[in-house]
Design a protein around this motif. Structure first.
Motif, PDB file in Angstrom:
ATOM      1  N   LEU A  32       0.922  -0.673  -0.400  1.00  0.00           N
ATOM      2  CA  LEU A  32      -0.116   0.060   0.560  1.00  0.00           C
ATOM      3  C   LEU A  32       0.932   0.941  -0.095  1.00  0.00           C
ATOM      4  N   SER A  33       2.146   1.083   0.483  1.00  0.00           N
ATOM      5  CA  SER A  33       3.080   2.496   0.846  1.00  0.00           C
ATOM      6  C   SER A  33       3.433   3.089  -0.113  1.00  0.00           C
TER       7      SER A  33
ATOM      8  N   PRO B 140       5.705   6.648   2.733  1.00  0.00           N
ATOM      9  CA  PRO B 140       4.250   8.111   1.917  1.00  0.00           C
ATOM     10  C   PRO B 140       5.100   9.239   2.828  1.00  0.00           C
ATOM     11  N   SER B 190      -8.746   9.210   3.387  1.00  0.00           N
ATOM     12  CA  SER B 190      -7.263   7.924   3.225  1.00  0.00           C
ATOM     13  C   SER B 190      -7.247   8.445   2.508  1.00  0.00           C
ATOM     14  N   TRP B 194      -3.085   7.054   4.830  1.00  0.00           N
ATOM     15  CA  TRP B 194      -2.385   6.797   4.045  1.00  0.00           C
ATOM     16  C   TRP B 194      -0.567   7.258   4.040  1.00  0.00           C
TER      17      TRP B 194
END
Lengths: 287, 325
Positions: A32-33, B140, B190, B194
């Motif tokens: 997901l990253s 991220p 989201s 994230w």
């Protein structure tokens, strides 16, 4: 596990073993990253039509350089924008490290009247919403003739309360008082003690602070958007935003721009990621 | 290195300007008293001067213009509290407030649960490749909100986004993540989750590593299960860290604007203001409507709201996160 302990009390398993579930969670997190970065490249290299199919393409396509050339057609100053971001980020991070380290040293190791209240003041300023003064700051930049110049980005960001507070924590925990006492007995003045003893010890942490300042400056979006209006002064973020507004639905173009503006950070991260991780963990509130 | 350089020199008598009287109570109890503290004023001066000019003065001026009908064209009429009374009666303000809190809740709670769980996984000393996993967690966080919002905007797209492809493949109707109120909040939350989950997981991991190992040892000797270890050893040990993350998250979360700004492409926060937030509303009034006095009043309200919520957070987490030491 319980029975193991009962049968063999000498063997003290301090930890439960790492289960498969943990690794699965980490692999999903990793996926997901990374995925949004990968997806930026997929869209930019395939073009908007390819990814509009169901199911969409999940592999890199051949059009990446076409899309990049479209980015440069839409905004010929894109390279200049990347350079501007680099200049601004470098200036801000150097200044922040310099001013924060010396102020942090004073707050951590020197005794002067009012010191306690000054530290409290620094902490309180960190709590203030940053948008509160944005209109007067904008007016101030207008009066100073700095609107539409990179100075409007650099000057207000030369030093931050966060940086000062962070360096104070770092110097407080990393520099032993005995070293500084020994130096001053040997006749070193305040500045020499700072230069010869404190700086070498905090070099690593200063580097991390500099990196964070650089990232924050590179990624800053709204303030540059407000104060810059001619393309040769754009930063990378403003340039990418410009692509967004000129071509409403051209995802390939947008993602191409976003990818180009993110790539320098990803490359930087490969070299300094581990240090950043340590910086985040060193600065954490524990307890 | 530098230590030996200094100590090799011949000891000199202390210099005459070493003024601190040991008897007086120190302003900084951890200070090195043999260093002349007065340099402290000079060393901290750049920070204070810069903050005064670019931080404090604008804030004070902002409070001043909040009492005026003040616009970019030169109107400057004193109107007392009219901006504030108008704000309280402004539906857009309450709508922005409701959206802000909804997005804040929908991002903060999953982010806390996910980051503490990830930290717990990384905390296990049997884990292999821990440096790699830790580094991945921070990836991220290095990107800009702009880049994230562009990617997520596409992923959440109504017709061609992957997320709607999956929803469609599961046999459900496509969801419009921009036009809907709740669904647009999900899209924005989201992005926040994230970006910040990994970063906060590292903060929690650092705090977990600071918990004394003996506590785990005695817990496992008492036959505690994995979950009991976590509940009765780890969680209470994270009390202050949870408070810290929540307060920082509140200050940031209640000022969210970049994600909705980019998702909608304008300052109005969607066609019907369905994802307008407090700070976005401030910018809309300041830089689209050019009502600077009104925008300043919004800024002051945001400050009060952030302060109140931070204080509430502080007390709630103290209560929730377990027994006192």
């Amino acid at each position: 596990m319980k029975s193991t302990i009962l049968i063999n009390p000498n063997k003290k398993p301090k930890w439960h073993k790492m289960g498969v579930g943990g690794y699965i969670a980490l692999i999903i997190t990793t996926f997901l990253s990374i995925f949004p970065f990968y997806w930026m490249f997929i869209v930019a290299s395939n073009g908007t039509d390819e990814i509009s199919k169901v199911p969409p393409t999940l592999l890199p396509g051949p059009r990446f350089f076409t899309v990049v050339s479209h980015v440069y057609e839409a905004l010929p100053q894109f390279n200049q924008a990347l350079l501007n971001s680099f200049y601004v980020g470098t200036a801000i991070s150097v200044a922040q490290v310099f001013f924060s380290a010396i102020a942090g040293f004073a707050f951590a190791k020197l005794n002067f009247r009012g010191q306690k209240y000054m530290v409290l003041f620094v902490v309180l300023t960190m709590m203030l919403p940053s948008q509160l003064g944005i209109i007067p700051l904008f007016m101030l930049m207008g009066w100073a003739g700095l609107l539409n110049s990179l100075g409007a980005l650099i000057i207000p960001a030369l030093v931050t309360a966060f940086g000062v507070f962070w360096m104070r924590q770092v110097i407080d925990t990393q520099v032993p008082n005995e070293l500084l006492e020994a130096a001053s007995i040997d006749g070193a003045g305040v500045f020499r003690a700072y230069w010869n003893i404190v700086l070498p010890i905090i070099a690593q942490s200063s580097f991390v602070l500099g990196l964070f300042s650089f990232l924050a400056s590179w990624n800053d979006f709204l303030w540059p958007l407000l104060v810059l209006n001619s393309p040769e002064n754009f930063t990378a973020q403003v340039a990418v935003n410009q692509l967004k507004s000129s071509y409403a639905i051209d995802y390939a173009l947008n993602m191409g721009g976003a990818f180009l503006s993110t790539l320098p950070l990803l490359i930087l991260f490969i070299f300094v990621g581990r240090r950043l991780v340590r910086g985040v963990m060193d600065g954490a509130v524990k307890g | 290195m530098s230590q030996s350089t200094v100590s090799r020199r011949t000891p000199r008598p202390p210099s005459p300007w070493k003024p601190v009287k040991q008897s007086r109570k120190l302003s900084n109890p951890n200070a090195v008293v043999s260093l002349n503290g007065r340099w402290g004023y000079l060393f901290t001066a750049p920070f204070f001067v810069m903050f005064l000019i670019f931080g404090l003065a604008p804030i004070i001026y902002s409070v001043y213009i909040a009492f005026f009908n003040w616009d970019a064209l030169g109107t400057q009429d004193f109107i007392g509290l009219d901006n504030f009374t108008a704000l309280v009666a402004d539906d857009r303000f309450w709508n922005a407030m409701a959206n802000t809190f909804d997005i804040w809740l929908m991002s903060t709670i999953p982010m806390l649960i996910l980051s503490i769980s990830l930290a717990a996984v990384l905390h296990n000393p049997y884990l292999r490749g821990s440096t790699f996993w830790r580094t991945i967690l921070l990836v991220p966080n290095i990107t800009s909100v702009l880049a994230i919002a562009i990617v997520f905007g596409q992923l959440f797209g109504r017709d061609f986004g992957i997320i709607n492809d999956i929803i469609g493949a599961l046999g459900f109707q496509h969801i419009d993540f921009v036009q809907g109120t709740q669904s647009s909040h999900i899209a924005i939350a989201s992005m926040i989750v994230w970006r910040w989950t990994g970063y906060n997981a590292l903060i929690f991991l650092a705090a977990m590593l600071a918990i004394p190992g003996e506590l785990y040892e005695s817990a496992s000797l008492d036959g505690a299960t994995k979950w009991q270890q976590f509940r009765y050893v780890t969680l209470p040990g994270l009390r202050n860290t949870i408070t810290f993350v929540l307060i920082v998250g509140t200050i940031g979360g209640l000022q969210v604007f970049a994600e909705p700004l980019i998702l909608g492409g304008s300052y109005n926060g969607g066609d019907s203001g369905q994802f307008s937030t407090l700070t976005l509303f401030l910018f809309d009034q300041a830089f689209v409507a050019y009502k600077w006095g009104y925008a300043a009043a919004i800024g002051i309200m945001i400050t009060f709201i952030v302060a109140i919520v931070s204080i509430i957070n502080f007390y709630i987490t103290r209560k929730l996160a377990g027994e006192k030491k």
